[in-house]
Design a protein around this motif. Structure first.
Motif, PDB file in Angstrom:
ATOM      1  N   UNK A  25      40.296  -3.778 121.104  1.00 21.28           N
ATOM      2  CA  UNK A  25      40.286  -3.944 119.642  1.00 21.28           C
ATOM      3  C   UNK A  25      39.239  -3.047 118.968  1.00 21.28           C
ATOM      4  N   UNK A  26      38.083  -2.859 119.622  1.00 22.78           N
ATOM      5  CA  UNK A  26      37.036  -1.997 119.061  1.00 22.78           C
ATOM      6  C   UNK A  26      37.505  -0.543 118.984  1.00 22.78           C
ATOM      7  N   UNK A  27      38.185  -0.066 120.032  1.00 19.78           N
ATOM      8  CA  UNK A  27      38.705   1.308 120.034  1.00 19.78           C
ATOM      9  C   UNK A  27      39.728   1.506 118.924  1.00 19.78           C
ATOM     10  N   UNK A  28      40.578   0.506 118.727  1.00 20.77           N
ATOM     11  CA  UNK A  28      41.603   0.598 117.683  1.00 20.77           C
ATOM     12  C   UNK A  28      40.946   0.608 116.302  1.00 20.77           C
ATOM     13  N   UNK A  29      39.930  -0.229 116.086  1.00 23.07           N
ATOM     14  CA  UNK A  29      39.230  -0.274 114.797  1.00 23.07           C
ATOM     15  C   UNK A  29      38.501   1.040 114.524  1.00 23.07           C
TER      16      UNK A  29
END
Length: 197
Positions: A25-29
């Protein structure tokens, strides 16, 4: 489409889908932040007043923050709504617009539909892709909505696909109906392709 091309597309899409689903999720954000920055730059450079974009799925390069900011700046943003006949209707994005699930589980706006030709008045098309190759050929997700739209437009404006940096490939499988794009926007950069098609 030949069986070999169809099989190659299917295999590559499956690999790319799996790669996207394994992202944190952090990479996507973080990727969405980069996409927004580069889309803002592109819109400013091209002097865009009206454009199309789309509501990204959770694993796609994010578009929602960009769309909301563009609407707040007074840019008219058209969002696609899929139809059973393979065409796209369009709805105007609003800051408080409702979002539902489209025909294929894709997030789509709920509201007044403008019809397929509404997109003919935009200055820029931002479209989804599974990958783009170094010549500007786009690999979509297999339903053909955007290839049909681009192929039917007279005086088509610039078309940019949104992909992750690792999804700009040397070559993607292609068939006669596949449409090239002007460029790609990734979290790290904007890539322009030579128009040799």
């Amino acid at each position: 489409m030949s069986d070999a091309i169809a099989d190659a597309k299917r295999a590559l899409r499956a690999e790319l889908r799996e790669r996207r689903q394994s992202m944190s999720p952090q990479s996507i954000a973080t990727a969405e932040d980069g996409i927004r920055l580069h889309l803002d730059d592109l819109v400013a450079r091209l002097g865009v007043r009206s454009m199309s974009c789309y509501l990204a799925r959770p694993t796609e390069p994010g578009t929602r923050a960009f769309i909301l900011a563009a609407v707040e700046r007074g840019i008219r943003v058209l969002l696609p709504v899929s139809r059973a006949d393979g065409l796209l209707d369009w709805a105007v994005a609003t800051a408080d617009g409702d979002i539902g699930e489209g025909l294929f589980g894709v997030p789509e706006p709920v509201g007044e539909l403008l019809g397929p030709i509404a997109v003919n008045d935009v200055d820029l098309l931002i479209i989804p892709a599974a990958a783009v190759d170094e010549s500007g050929m786009r690999l979509g997700w297999g339903r053909g909505f955007f290839d049909k739209t681009i192929g039917s437009m007279e005086g088509c404006p610039p078309v940019y696909a949104l992909v992750y940096d690792s999804e700009i490939l040397v070559e993607v499988p292609r068939d006669l109906h596949d449409q090239p794009v002007t460029g790609a926007v990734t979290p790290a950069r904007i890539v322009e392709f030579a128009r040799a098609h």
